[in-house]
Scaffold this motif. Structure first.
Motif, PDB file in Angstrom:
ATOM      1  N   SER A 158     -48.618  44.082   4.119  1.00 28.38           N
ATOM      2  CA  SER A 158     -47.234  44.133   3.641  1.00 28.38           C
ATOM      3  C   SER A 158     -47.060  45.220   2.583  1.00 28.38           C
ATOM      4  CB  SER A 158     -46.896  42.749   3.063  1.00 28.38           C
ATOM      5  OG  SER A 158     -45.727  42.767   2.294  1.00 28.38           O
ATOM      6  N   GLY A 159     -45.852  45.748   2.467  1.00 25.90           N
ATOM      7  CA  GLY A 159     -45.586  46.809   1.475  1.00 25.90           C
ATOM      8  C   GLY A 159     -46.173  48.140   1.914  1.00 25.90           C
ATOM      9  N   GLY A 160     -46.534  48.968   0.948  1.00 26.71           N
ATOM     10  CA  GLY A 160     -47.082  50.289   1.266  1.00 26.71           C
ATOM     11  C   GLY A 160     -48.467  50.187   1.878  1.00 26.71           C
TER      12      GLY A 160
ATOM     13  N   ARG B  53     -41.479  46.386   4.638  1.00 26.52           N
ATOM     14  CA  ARG B  53     -40.859  45.665   3.531  1.00 26.52           C
ATOM     15  C   ARG B  53     -39.821  44.753   4.166  1.00 26.52           C
ATOM     16  NH1 ARG B  53     -42.375  50.747   1.061  1.00 26.52           N
ATOM     17  NH2 ARG B  53     -43.898  50.146  -0.502  1.00 26.52           N
ATOM     18  N   CYS B  54     -39.714  43.545   3.685  1.00 27.85           N
ATOM     19  CA  CYS B  54     -38.863  42.548   4.337  1.00 27.85           C
ATOM     20  C   CYS B  54     -37.893  41.965   3.318  1.00 27.85           C
ATOM     21  CB  CYS B  54     -39.754  41.453   4.932  1.00 27.85           C
ATOM     22  SG  CYS B  54     -38.862  40.046   5.589  1.00 27.85           S
TER      23      CYS B  54
ATOM     24  N   ASP C 279     -44.415  32.518  -3.318  1.00 27.56           N
ATOM     25  CA  ASP C 279     -43.282  31.715  -2.842  1.00 27.56           C
ATOM     26  C   ASP C 279     -43.692  30.829  -1.663  1.00 27.56           C
ATOM     27  OD1 ASP C 279     -41.895  33.048  -4.739  1.00 27.56           O
ATOM     28  OD2 ASP C 279     -40.658  34.242  -3.374  1.00 27.56           O
TER      29      ASP C 279
ATOM     30  N   GLY D  81     -49.582  44.789  -2.151  1.00 29.50           N
ATOM     31  CA  GLY D  81     -49.483  44.999  -3.596  1.00 29.50           C
ATOM     32  C   GLY D  81     -48.827  43.818  -4.287  1.00 29.50           C
ATOM     33  N   ASP D  82     -48.363  44.023  -5.515  1.00 26.41           N
ATOM     34  CA  ASP D  82     -47.865  42.852  -6.266  1.00 26.41           C
ATOM     35  C   ASP D  82     -46.544  42.306  -5.727  1.00 26.41           C
ATOM     36  OD1 ASP D  82     -46.485  44.957  -7.282  1.00 26.41           O
ATOM     37  OD2 ASP D  82     -47.087  44.657  -9.380  1.00 26.41           O
ATOM     38  N   GLY D  83     -45.738  43.152  -5.079  1.00 23.05           N
ATOM     39  CA  GLY D  83     -44.533  42.647  -4.414  1.00 23.05           C
ATOM     40  C   GLY D  83     -44.920  41.642  -3.332  1.00 23.05           C
ATOM     41  N   SER D  84     -45.905  42.010  -2.556  1.00 25.25           N
ATOM     42  CA  SER D  84     -46.375  41.132  -1.479  1.00 25.25           C
ATOM     43  C   SER D  84     -46.946  39.837  -2.042  1.00 25.25           C
ATOM     44  CB  SER D  84     -47.447  41.854  -0.661  1.00 25.25           C
ATOM     45  OG  SER D  84     -46.927  43.062  -0.167  1.00 25.25           O
TER      46      SER D  84
ATOM     47  N   PHE E  23     -37.193  38.120   3.072  1.00 22.84           N
ATOM     48  CA  PHE E  23     -38.215  37.263   2.482  1.00 22.84           C
ATOM     49  C   PHE E  23     -38.021  37.063   0.990  1.00 22.84           C
ATOM     50  CE2 PHE E  23     -42.537  35.789   1.543  1.00 22.84           C
ATOM     51  CZ  PHE E  23     -42.654  34.851   2.554  1.00 22.84           C
ATOM     52  N   ARG E  24     -37.163  37.877   0.402  1.00 25.29           N
ATOM     53  CA  ARG E  24     -36.872  37.720  -1.025  1.00 25.29           C
ATOM     54  C   ARG E  24     -35.896  36.574  -1.261  1.00 25.29           C
ATOM     55  NH1 ARG E  24     -37.696  42.281  -4.500  1.00 25.29           N
ATOM     56  NH2 ARG E  24     -38.987  43.812  -3.470  1.00 25.29           N
TER      57      ARG E  24
ATOM     58  N   TYR F  21     -44.007  40.354   6.280  1.00 25.14           N
ATOM     59  CA  TYR F  21     -43.296  39.073   6.336  1.00 25.14           C
ATOM     60  C   TYR F  21     -42.250  39.044   7.457  1.00 25.14           C
ATOM     61  CZ  TYR F  21     -45.586  38.039   1.914  1.00 25.14           C
ATOM     62  OH  TYR F  21     -46.526  37.801   0.939  1.00 25.14           O
TER      63      TYR F  21
ATOM     64  N   ARG G 111     -45.885  38.329  -4.684  1.00 19.67           N
ATOM     65  CA  ARG G 111     -44.762  37.467  -5.075  1.00 19.67           C
ATOM     66  C   ARG G 111     -44.321  36.641  -3.868  1.00 19.67           C
ATOM     67  NH1 ARG G 111     -43.839  41.801  -8.576  1.00 19.67           N
ATOM     68  NH2 ARG G 111     -44.102  40.977 -10.675  1.00 19.67           N
ATOM     69  N   GLY G 112     -44.294  37.291  -2.711  1.00 22.98           N
ATOM     70  CA  GLY G 112     -43.971  36.576  -1.469  1.00 22.98           C
ATOM     71  C   GLY G 112     -45.016  35.503  -1.182  1.00 22.98           C
TER      72      GLY G 112
HETATM   73  P1  ADP Z   1     -46.117  46.044  -2.446  1.00 23.52           P
HETATM   74  O1  ADP Z   1     -46.648  44.753  -1.911  1.00 23.52           O
HETATM   75  O2  ADP Z   1     -46.876  47.214  -1.941  1.00 23.52           O
HETATM   76  O3  ADP Z   1     -45.959  45.985  -3.945  1.00 23.52           O
HETATM   77  P2  ADP Z   1     -43.218  45.683  -2.111  1.00 23.52           P
HETATM   78  O4  ADP Z   1     -42.979  45.509  -3.566  1.00 23.52           O
HETATM   79  O5  ADP Z   1     -42.310  46.525  -1.337  1.00 23.52           O
HETATM   80  O6  ADP Z   1     -44.684  46.260  -1.816  1.00 23.52           O
HETATM   81  O7  ADP Z   1     -43.257  44.221  -1.472  1.00 23.52           O
HETATM   82  C1  ADP Z   1     -43.535  44.025  -0.100  1.00 23.52           C
HETATM   83  C2  ADP Z   1     -42.779  42.839   0.416  1.00 23.52           C
HETATM   84  O8  ADP Z   1     -43.139  41.658  -0.322  1.00 23.52           O
HETATM   85  C3  ADP Z   1     -41.251  42.900   0.254  1.00 23.52           C
HETATM   86  O9  ADP Z   1     -40.609  43.612   1.269  1.00 23.52           O
HETATM   87  C4  ADP Z   1     -40.877  41.427   0.337  1.00 23.52           C
HETATM   88  O10 ADP Z   1     -40.904  40.954   1.666  1.00 23.52           O
HETATM   89  C5  ADP Z   1     -42.012  40.784  -0.428  1.00 23.52           C
HETATM   90  N1  ADP Z   1     -41.587  40.635  -1.830  1.00 23.52           N
HETATM   91  C6  ADP Z   1     -41.540  41.598  -2.782  1.00 23.52           C
HETATM   92  N2  ADP Z   1     -41.058  41.117  -3.947  1.00 23.52           N
HETATM   93  C7  ADP Z   1     -40.790  39.810  -3.729  1.00 23.52           C
HETATM   94  C8  ADP Z   1     -40.268  38.745  -4.540  1.00 23.52           C
HETATM   95  N3  ADP Z   1     -39.921  38.929  -5.810  1.00 23.52           N
HETATM   96  N4  ADP Z   1     -40.160  37.528  -3.973  1.00 23.52           N
HETATM   97  C9  ADP Z   1     -40.507  37.322  -2.686  1.00 23.52           C
HETATM   98  N5  ADP Z   1     -40.992  38.279  -1.873  1.00 23.52           N
HETATM   99  C10 ADP Z   1     -41.140  39.495  -2.369  1.00 23.52           C
END
Ligand code: ADP
Length: 338
Positions: free
Chosen positions: A13-15, A76-77, A115, A106-109, A80-81, A45, A111-112
């Motif tokens: 997921s993500g980059g 990026r999804c 959740d 990464g850290d965005g992933s 899912f946020r 996601y 967070r998912g």
């Molecule tokens: P990375 O994981 O490389 O940091 P992103 O920040 O783009 O990349 O996050 C990747 C994916 O993770 C997002 O498109 C989304 O589906 C999920 N995500 C990111 N931030 C959140 C969040 N705060 N809550 C839930 N899911 C999240």
């Protein structure tokens, strides 16, 4: 005792980052070794929400350990946020009998993953990001390959910079972190390294330093800067778009010193390519560890490296940590770049 965790999923997921494939391979094979079914979920996601997944066998991950990118694709999804998106993913997990998921990203992933863990689907994160901006881990999958790619590219630029007595300003990746820039800068003998974590003064520090080292016989110059510095310059109103900042730095140097200066933005070349030994090995270690956790029903964890050991952290704790730049290394870079 019967194995309660029968089926796990894996997604990227993500980059993307080189070595993600090696991590997928480790998860699939370690999972099957534990007697579990492993589902490959496509496009992060999104695949979870849409049910876009396939069971993976031992040979489905053949011949991928040496490849960059991710065989499961990444995305990026947005959905899912939102609560509804996470709930849909939970429903799909139930439908497919998925008892746990390995999330490589990464850290965005993460967070998912947090959740989803909260809603009863245990998730374990593997840090997969070239920027190595995951605070709980001293290493992230993809970092070594990205730095080596950046180093080879800057070496090539240095050749032509030397031929023409030029100054080359090279922007490398690292939106929020200067680790790639700092290490590449040291490895390439850069005259200066600009990172988002440490303030710098173009007019009063960097340009006088170039002037001074020129007087000491230096004929060509390499400046390595992190992408994050360009974003900060955009936010400060110095340039309109981040991609203009390396050119701005080169022009400012040329105007002040008379040294012909050029800018290069390396960009996505740093994301691709065959992963290095380090990335393949760490991805395999982390993939294996993630499966051990999930097989015990343990979720909401991030696999990490600390003092070269594979450890794991609670996702909440991991996300609250702050990563700092290696100031000693920055000092070394500044000292030996004369
Ligand atoms: P990375 O994981 O490389 O940091 P992103 O920040 O783009 O990349 O996050 C990747 C994916 O993770 C997002 O498109 C989304 O589906 C999920 N995500 C990111 N931030 C959140 C969040 N705060 N809550 C839930 N899911 C999240």
């Amino acid at each position: 005792m019967a194995n309660e965790v029968k089926t796990i999923g894996v997604l990227t997921s993500g980059g993307d980052a080189p070595g993600m494939n090696a991590a997928i391979r480790a998860v699939v094979r370690a999972g099957i070794h534990k007697g579990m079914r492993v589902m490959g979920i496509r496009r992060g996601y999104n695949g979870l929400i849409n049910g876009d997944m396939v069971e993976m066998g031992l040979r489905d991950v053949s011949d991928i350990i040496q490849r960059g990118g991710t065989m499961l694709y990444t995305a990026r999804c947005k959905k899912f946020r939102e609560e509804a998106g996470v709930q849909k993913a939970v429903d799909v997990c139930k439908e497919y009998g998925i008892d746990g998921i390995v999330v490589i990203g990464g850290d965005g992933s993460f967070r998912g993953a947090r959740d989803l863990s909260l809603k009863g689907i245990p998730c374990v994160g593997i840090p997969g990001t070239i920027d190595t901006d995951i605070a709980c881990s001293e290493y992230t999958v993809g970092y070594d390959t990205a730095m080596n790619t950046a180093m080879y590219m800057v070496d090539k630029i240095r050749d032509t910079s030397q031929s023409h007595d030029r100054c080359s300003v090279v922007e490398v990746m690292g939106r929020h972190a200067g680790h790639i820039a700092l290490n590449t800068g040291i490895a390439c003998g850069a005259s200066a390294v600009l990172v988002p974590e440490i303030p710098y003064d173009l007019e009063n520090e960097l340009i006088p330093k170039i002037d001074q080292t020129r007087k000491m016989g230096k004929q060509h110059f390499i400046i390595v800067m992190a992408e994050g510095v360009s974003f900060a310059a955009r936010d400060a109103g110095i340039v309109e778009k981040p991609e203009d900042y390396s050119k701005y730095v080169a022009e400012t140097i040329e105007k002040a010193t008379g040294i012909e200066s050029r800018a290069t933005v390396l960009g996505h070349v740093q994301r691709g390519g065959s992963p290095t030994v380090r990335d393949r090995v760490v991805a395999s270690q982390m993939g294996y560890e993630a499966v051990q956790l999930l097989s015990k029903g343990i979720g909401n964890r991030v696999v990490a490296m600390q003092q070269s050991e594979i450890v794991n952290f609670d996702i909440y704790e991991a996300l609250a940590m702050k990563k700092t730049i290696d100031e000693k290394l920055y000092e070394i870079a500044g000292t030996i770049s004369i």
